[in-house]
Design a protein around this motif. Structure first.
Motif, mmCIF file in Angstrom:
data_model
loop_
_atom_site.group_PDB
_atom_site.id
_atom_site.type_symbol
_atom_site.label_atom_id
_atom_site.label_comp_id
_atom_site.label_asym_id
_atom_site.label_seq_id
_atom_site.Cartn_x
_atom_site.Cartn_y
_atom_site.Cartn_z
ATOM 1 N N GLU A 7 0.827 -1.205 0.000
ATOM 2 C CA GLU A 7 0.000 0.000 0.000
ATOM 3 C C GLU A 7 0.861 1.256 0.000
ATOM 4 O O GLU A 7 0.574 2.222 -0.709
ATOM 5 N N ARG A 63 1.699 4.311 -3.249
ATOM 6 C CA ARG A 63 1.628 5.766 -3.094
ATOM 7 C C ARG A 63 2.986 6.420 -3.313
ATOM 8 O O ARG A 63 3.099 7.424 -4.028
ATOM 9 N N GLY A 118 -3.292 2.427 -2.848
ATOM 10 C CA GLY A 118 -2.740 1.385 -1.998
ATOM 11 C C GLY A 118 -3.756 0.310 -1.670
ATOM 12 O O GLY A 118 -3.473 -0.891 -1.734
ATOM 13 N N ARG A 162 -3.741 -3.720 -2.767
ATOM 14 C CA ARG A 162 -3.819 -4.813 -1.794
ATOM 15 C C ARG A 162 -5.001 -5.737 -2.099
ATOM 16 O O ARG A 162 -4.862 -6.968 -2.066
#
Length: 548
Positions: free
Chosen positions: A38, A42, A202, A206
């Motif tokens: 995650e 970013r 993020g 996931r």
């Protein structure tokens, strides 16, 4: 993952030029991310927090210079860092040019350098973002110093860029979307939809890894978590009726875009940039709580009004910027809601529902404050609606495809804005000059730039007219934290602030890097509701120049 590995991979990506190669490199990064997935989704974009989260580091360049100087040693000052930036032009290159030797003493005794991890960087930056109150500036510099003091040359390069949101390695939102799809074998369309409803790269990465296509399909809008607004482009009645036969017509208000979230008890009001502005607009929260019958996400504009007459756009922005003495500001500038769309109502997402149905749903759940929507294929009727909008003091009209879905963050041909008045440009401030005489303490001349497709900025003029002394003081306070370098009276400013600018003509000119210059530019106001990514593009400047 160690931060050194992330920095090495970022360096490799920066050296690539082909989009396909960049996507493959980001795909490989995400596929190997493990628990840091995650954060890396970013970081590779230069983001510290999810896109929907209005939390910021609140770090001006000067804080970063001070931390770099302190880590570089006793003989280096923040001014030295700034001077080196003026020579090199990239804060990452500047940070990487110093030997941060804070750990060398430990190495001499056999302790070695403690490797910095991606998770540690994320945690420290989150801690930094939460620092406030007395002494917060020193505390933030201390945290940054602690990070820089543990970095290698390569790590320092990308840490500095990350802190100032200037990653500049050629990775945008579309790159990460495609990389998520490639890394975890999900359709690009599924990743795109999940990103639209969650606004969190993020989280989508996931879910794609852990739950696959079905997990992405289960992601929905969440009340309280803003998504990007659907955007419009300039257009004409002829364009609209040619493409759609009938158009949905609304007044175009000279207000500020808001997205309102109501969970049945609490109301949150977000700006176009997804900043939480609830505290600055208490009457909008009160109105929503009293008039919205079910939990919902509503799109609209807030308009400044005086005895039923709309006030200029700058008046509403004064309210948006207000953080203190809101009650007094409320007495001075009254604001009203003009809602025009509904993204979610009573547990049901409406993004894929046609515009006309979304509008009907909005009228059913909100008692008042809803903009009228007229669907017609009659050009004369549209002209009458436009005339009424102008007579009422508003900007013009919006033309919308009645069958269009709501596409967060998209600027497509389904929404067209028609303004019959003179065009203006929303441009990014990338430089300025200190004034002279009684204005010596103010920034007084501002360098304007348009964004390019690759995320850079090209200059096309300076503006110094149309600005009062009071506004100069406000603009100086607004821009000074973003000064990146200074040479005499001239300063470079990190691209953060957007000005709305009027002009008489756009001319071709070798004076500015864009190849164009504005003739008689004049300052109209600060677009607090727009980020640099939302500013006008160089392509639009070129189109306007060609159409003159």
């Amino acid at each position: 993952m160690e931060f050194a590995e992330f920095a090495e991979r970022a360096g490799d990506i920066e050296g690539l030029s082909a989009d396909t190669d960049i996507i493959k490199a980001v795909t490989d990064l995400l596929a190997s991310a493990n628990d840091d997935l995650e954060v890396l989704a970013r970081f590779v974009q230069g983001r510290v927090f999810p896109a929907w989260d209005s939390t910021t580091l609140d770090i001006g360049p000067n804080y970063c210079y001070a931390a770099i100087a302190r880590a570089a040693g006793q003989n280096v000052s923040a001014d030295d860092v700034e001077n080196r930036l003026a020579e090199m032009g990239d804060i990452g290159e500047v940070a990487g040019s110093y030997d941060f030797g804070g750990q060398q003493g430990l190495a001499a005794f056999g302790a070695g350098r403690e490797e910095l991890t991606v998770a540690e960087v994320a945690n420290e930056l989150e801690t930094l973002a939460g620092v406030e109150g007395t002494g917060s500036q020193d505390t933030k510099i201390d945290i940054l110093f602690g990070l820089f003091n543990r970095t290698s040359t390569q790590e320092a390069r990308y840490l500095a860029r990350l802190v100032l949101s200037e990653m500049r390695i050629g990775v945008g939102e579309g790159t990460v979307r495609d990389a998520i799809a490639g890394a975890f074998d999900v359709p690009v369309e599924a990743a795109e939809r999940a990103l639209q409803v969650s606004n969190d790269y993020g989280r989508v990465a996931r879910v794609a890894r852990d739950e696959g296509h079905s997990g992405l399909a289960d992601l929905q809008l969440e009340v309280g978590r803003p998504v990007q607004a659907m955007l419009a482009q300039a257009g004409t009645v002829t364009d609209a009726l040619y493409d759609w036969e009938e158009a949905g017509i609304e007044w175009k208000f000279d207000g500020a875009r808001v997205q309102i979230h109501y969970d049945g008890e609490e109301v949150s009001v977000f700006s176009r940039n997804m900043e939480d502005v609830t505290a600055a607009l208490p009457e909008i929260a009160e109105y929503t709580r009293e008039n919205l019958s079910v939990p919902a996400i509503v799109d609209g504009e807030v308009v400044a009004m005086d005895d039923g007459e709309p006030l200029p756009f700058q008046e509403i922005l004064r309210r948006f910027r207000r953080k203190h003495d809101v009650a007094r500001a409320r007495e001075q500038v009254a604001v009203e809601l003009r809602a025009f769309d509904c993204l979610h109502a009573d547990g049901e997402d409406l993004l894929t529902v046609p515009l006309t149905e979304r509008h009907d749903r909005l009228r059913a759940i909100l008692s008042g404050g809803v903009s009228a929507l007229t669907v017609t294929g009659d050009a004369d009727e549209i002209a009458e609606i436009e005339a009424n909008a102008l007579d009422a003091g508003h900007e013009g009209i919006m033309l919308k495809n009645p069958e269009s879905t709501y596409s967060p963050g998209r600027r497509g041909k389904n929404w067209l804005k028609r303004k019959p008045d003179v065009e203006t440009l929303d441009l990014v401030v990338t430089g300025a000059e200190w004034g002279e005489g009684r204005r010596a303490s103010f920034l007084g001349t501002f360098l304007l730039s348009a964004r390019t497709e690759d995320g850079e900025f090209e200059t096309l003029g300076k503006v110094a007219t149309g600005i009062t002394d009071e506004e100069l003081a406000e603009l100086t306070e607004l821009l000074e934290p973003h000064i990146a370098a200074q040479d005499g009276q001239t300063v470079d400013i990190s691209p953060r602030i957007v000005f709305e600018v009027g002009y008489e003509e756009i001319q071709q000119s070798p004076t500015y890097s864009s190849g164009y210059a504005l003739r008689f530019p004049r300052f109209l106001g600060v677009r607090d509701d727009k980020s640099p990514e939302d500013a006008d593009s160089l392509a639009r400047v070129e189109r306007l120049a060609e159409s003159q």
